[in-house]
Design a protein around this motif. Structure first.
Motif, short mmCIF file in Angstrom:
data_model
loop_
_atom_site.label_atom_id
_atom_site.label_comp_id
_atom_site.label_asym_id
_atom_site.label_seq_id
_atom_site.Cartn_x
_atom_site.Cartn_y
_atom_site.Cartn_z
N ASP A 3 67.47 -41.08 63.09
CA ASP A 3 66.92 -42.43 62.98
C ASP A 3 65.54 -42.48 62.32
O ASP A 3 64.94 -43.54 62.22
N ALA A 4 65.06 -41.34 61.87
CA ALA A 4 63.72 -41.28 61.27
C ALA A 4 63.75 -41.78 59.84
O ALA A 4 64.74 -41.63 59.12
N GLU A 5 62.66 -42.40 59.43
CA GLU A 5 62.53 -42.80 58.04
C GLU A 5 61.98 -41.61 57.26
O GLU A 5 60.85 -41.18 57.47
N ILE A 6 62.79 -41.08 56.37
CA ILE A 6 62.41 -39.93 55.56
C ILE A 6 62.57 -40.33 54.10
O ILE A 6 63.60 -40.85 53.70
N ARG A 7 61.51 -40.11 53.32
CA ARG A 7 61.56 -40.49 51.92
C ARG A 7 60.66 -39.58 51.11
O ARG A 7 59.79 -38.90 51.65
N ALA A 16 43.82 -39.06 47.33
CA ALA A 16 44.23 -38.69 48.69
C ALA A 16 45.50 -37.86 48.61
O ALA A 16 46.37 -38.10 47.78
N GLU A 17 45.60 -36.89 49.48
CA GLU A 17 46.79 -36.05 49.52
C GLU A 17 47.93 -36.78 50.20
O GLU A 17 47.73 -37.51 51.16
N VAL A 18 49.13 -36.60 49.68
CA VAL A 18 50.34 -37.09 50.32
C VAL A 18 51.35 -35.95 50.31
O VAL A 18 51.33 -35.09 49.43
N ALA A 19 52.22 -35.95 51.30
CA ALA A 19 53.26 -34.92 51.38
C ALA A 19 54.30 -35.18 50.30
O ALA A 19 54.50 -36.32 49.87
N ASP A 20 55.01 -34.12 49.89
CA ASP A 20 56.09 -34.29 48.93
C ASP A 20 57.26 -35.05 49.55
O ASP A 20 57.99 -35.74 48.86
N VAL A 21 57.43 -34.90 50.85
CA VAL A 21 58.44 -35.64 51.60
C VAL A 21 57.75 -36.28 52.80
O VAL A 21 57.12 -35.58 53.59
N GLU A 22 57.84 -37.59 52.90
CA GLU A 22 57.25 -38.32 54.02
C GLU A 22 58.24 -38.34 55.18
O GLU A 22 59.37 -38.80 55.02
N MET A 23 57.82 -37.80 56.33
CA MET A 23 58.68 -37.76 57.50
C MET A 23 57.81 -37.54 58.73
O MET A 23 56.67 -37.11 58.62
N PRO A 24 58.36 -37.84 59.91
CA PRO A 24 57.60 -37.59 61.14
C PRO A 24 57.38 -36.10 61.36
O PRO A 24 58.17 -35.28 60.90
N GLY A 52 47.80 -32.85 63.55
CA GLY A 52 48.99 -33.32 64.24
C GLY A 52 50.27 -33.19 63.45
O GLY A 52 51.35 -33.45 63.97
N ARG A 53 50.20 -32.83 62.18
CA ARG A 53 51.40 -32.63 61.35
C ARG A 53 51.61 -31.13 61.15
O ARG A 53 50.66 -30.39 60.93
N ILE A 54 52.83 -30.68 61.22
CA ILE A 54 53.17 -29.27 61.06
C ILE A 54 53.44 -29.00 59.59
O ILE A 54 54.36 -29.58 59.01
N PRO A 55 52.63 -28.12 58.98
CA PRO A 55 52.83 -27.83 57.55
C PRO A 55 54.01 -26.90 57.34
O PRO A 55 54.14 -25.87 58.01
N ILE A 56 54.89 -27.27 56.40
CA ILE A 56 56.00 -26.41 56.01
C ILE A 56 56.14 -26.44 54.49
O ILE A 56 55.73 -27.39 53.84
N ALA A 57 56.69 -25.36 53.95
CA ALA A 57 56.98 -25.27 52.53
C ALA A 57 58.49 -25.13 52.36
O ALA A 57 59.10 -24.26 52.99
N VAL A 58 59.06 -25.99 51.56
CA VAL A 58 60.48 -25.88 51.19
C VAL A 58 60.48 -25.41 49.74
O VAL A 58 59.97 -26.11 48.86
N THR A 59 61.00 -24.21 49.53
CA THR A 59 60.94 -23.61 48.20
C THR A 59 62.33 -23.19 47.74
O THR A 59 63.21 -22.90 48.54
N LYS A 60 62.50 -23.15 46.40
CA LYS A 60 63.77 -22.75 45.83
C LYS A 60 63.54 -22.03 44.51
O LYS A 60 62.98 -22.60 43.58
#
Length: 88
Positions: A3-7, A16-24, A52-60
């Motif tokens: 049910d989370a809004e992910i975009r 300002a920095e923004v994540a590559d994927v916005e999600m909770p 409060g946000r957990i940093p992760i890297a999604v790589t390919k």
């Protein structure tokens, strides 16, 4: 996160920095190259992630399956939560 809004995040024009994927919960840095520098991608996520946000890297890498990288402390926290909530 059904049910989370992910975009997809948009690059900020204000600097300002923004994540590559916005999600909770997570601050996601995505990289795709011939051979991705996983440590640099995670370092970028760690440096940009707000409190409060957990940093992760999604790589390919080209021709390879995507992988997710996160710090050991965050991983151990997930494992600890899973362990305490698992069915016995």
């Amino acid at each position: 996160m059904p049910d989370a809004e992910i975009r997809r995040g948009l690059q900020a024009r204000s600097g300002a920095e923004v994540a590559d994927v916005e999600m909770p919960v997570f601050w996601v840095e995505c990289k795709h190259h011939r051979q991705v520098n996983i440590r640099a991608a995670l370092r970028q996520a760690v440096e940009a992630a707000p409190q409060g946000r957990i940093p992760i890297a999604v790589t390919k890498d080209d021709g390879a399956a995507p992988i997710v990288t996160l710090g050991l402390d965050d991983f151990l926290e997930f494992v600890g939560e899973w362990w305490t909530r698992r069915e016995r």
